[in-house]
Design an enzyme around this catalytic site. Structure first.
Site, PDB file in Angstrom:
ATOM      1  N   LYS A 271      -3.229   0.571  -3.794  1.00 19.30           N
ATOM      2  CA  LYS A 271      -2.997   1.986  -3.484  1.00 19.30           C
ATOM      3  C   LYS A 271      -1.666   2.487  -4.054  1.00 19.30           C
ATOM      4  CE  LYS A 271      -3.460   1.792   0.999  1.00 19.30           C
ATOM      5  NZ  LYS A 271      -3.747   0.362   1.161  1.00 19.30           N
TER       6      LYS A 271
ATOM      7  N   ARG B 120      -5.071   6.747   9.850  1.00 18.26           N
ATOM      8  CA  ARG B 120      -5.427   5.333   9.986  1.00 18.26           C
ATOM      9  C   ARG B 120      -6.610   5.129  10.937  1.00 18.26           C
ATOM     10  NH1 ARG B 120      -1.987   1.487   7.934  1.00 18.26           N
ATOM     11  NH2 ARG B 120       0.075   2.194   7.282  1.00 18.26           N
TER      12      ARG B 120
ATOM     13  N   ARG C  47       2.007 -11.417  -4.453  1.00 20.61           N
ATOM     14  CA  ARG C  47       2.889 -10.270  -4.659  1.00 20.61           C
ATOM     15  C   ARG C  47       4.360 -10.678  -4.516  1.00 20.61           C
ATOM     16  NH1 ARG C  47       1.519  -4.879  -1.481  1.00 20.61           N
ATOM     17  NH2 ARG C  47       1.816  -6.243   0.343  1.00 20.61           N
TER      18      ARG C  47
ATOM     19  N   ARG D  24       7.554 -11.167   0.373  1.00 15.32           N
ATOM     20  CA  ARG D  24       7.766 -10.602   1.691  1.00 15.32           C
ATOM     21  C   ARG D  24       7.162 -11.507   2.750  1.00 15.32           C
ATOM     22  NH1 ARG D  24       5.874  -4.405   1.312  1.00 15.32           N
ATOM     23  NH2 ARG D  24       4.076  -5.448   2.258  1.00 15.32           N
TER      24      ARG D  24
ATOM     25  N   ARG E  72      -3.566  -8.771   8.381  1.00 15.05           N
ATOM     26  CA  ARG E  72      -3.465  -7.369   7.949  1.00 15.05           C
ATOM     27  C   ARG E  72      -4.823  -6.840   7.489  1.00 15.05           C
ATOM     28  NH1 ARG E  72       0.704  -7.147   3.391  1.00 15.05           N
ATOM     29  NH2 ARG E  72       0.379  -4.898   3.538  1.00 15.05           N
TER      30      ARG E  72
END
Length: 215
Positions: free
Chosen positions: A13, A89, A128, A161, A172
């Protein structure tokens, strides 16, 4: 242009949002950015949100709606529309957004849903890397930096992260499937949903998005 960008964590996104904003000159409204701005500026809405966050609780739907719609009243959104990312959301938030837009004589033009399978999402999320200094995002396979561990933009250190490890990434995705995925059906019934193959190469995905926005 009044558009929402949907998709699970790792769907791309952020990358596609940057391209949409550049091509269509439309404000990119990220809920995370709005929250941080309100908290930083000490607004009443920011203070309310901070109280929940300090207790480790989710910010209630009504407060999220209030903060997001307050941002949509700003001049740039009035003039150019918006690209919403991270809001709504839940179906409740979506209903409240529809009510807000209708009260101002508007409606959504398109909702872009980036579809990516769970195996690919896990690969993307755990691979990532983010710059410790400027926040630029990379991927060890798909978007590697020129020099391993070093940001191309500012030379900062690239880190993984804490929420990009396998266990957290799976959680998630599960949270998204449980709380946010129902929005796909909601917007499909409203006739504004465009399903986009987010697993395709970046340029191909962006081409599909622009075709959907311009149809």
């Amino acid at each position: 242009m009044r558009t929402i960008l949907l998709g699970p964590p790792g769907a791309g996104k952020g990358t596609q949002a940057d391209r949409i904003v550049e091509k269509y000159d439309v404000p990119h409204i990220s809920t995370g950015d709005i929250f941080r701005e309100n908290i930083k500026n000490g607004t009443e809405l920011g203070k309310k949100a901070q109280e929940y966050m300090n207790r480790g609780e989710l910010v209630p739907d009504d407060l999220v709606v209030e903060i997001a719609t307050d941002r949509l009243l700003k001049d740039d959104c009035r003039e150019k529309g918006f690209l919403l990312d991270g809001f709504p959301r839940t179906v409740y938030q979506a209903e409240k957004l529809d009510e807000f837009l209708a009260a101002h004589g508007h409606r959504l033009d398109k909702v872009i849903d980036l579809e990516v399978g769970e195996a690919e999402l896990m690969k993307r999320l755990t691979g990532r890397r983010v710059c410790k200094v400027c926040g630029a995002s990379y991927h060890i396979v798909n978007i590697p930096p020129a020099k391993e561990g070093v940001c191309d933009k500012c030379g900062g250190e690239l880190i993984q992260r804490a929420d990009d490890n396998e266990e957290t990434a799976k959680n998630r995705i599960d949270v998204y499937n449980r709380e946010t995925a129902p929005l796909v059906d909601y917007y499909e019934k409203a006739g504004v949903l465009a399903r986009i193959d987010g697993a395709a190469p970046l340029e191909e995905t962006f081409g599909s998005i622009t075709a959907a926005l311009e149809e």
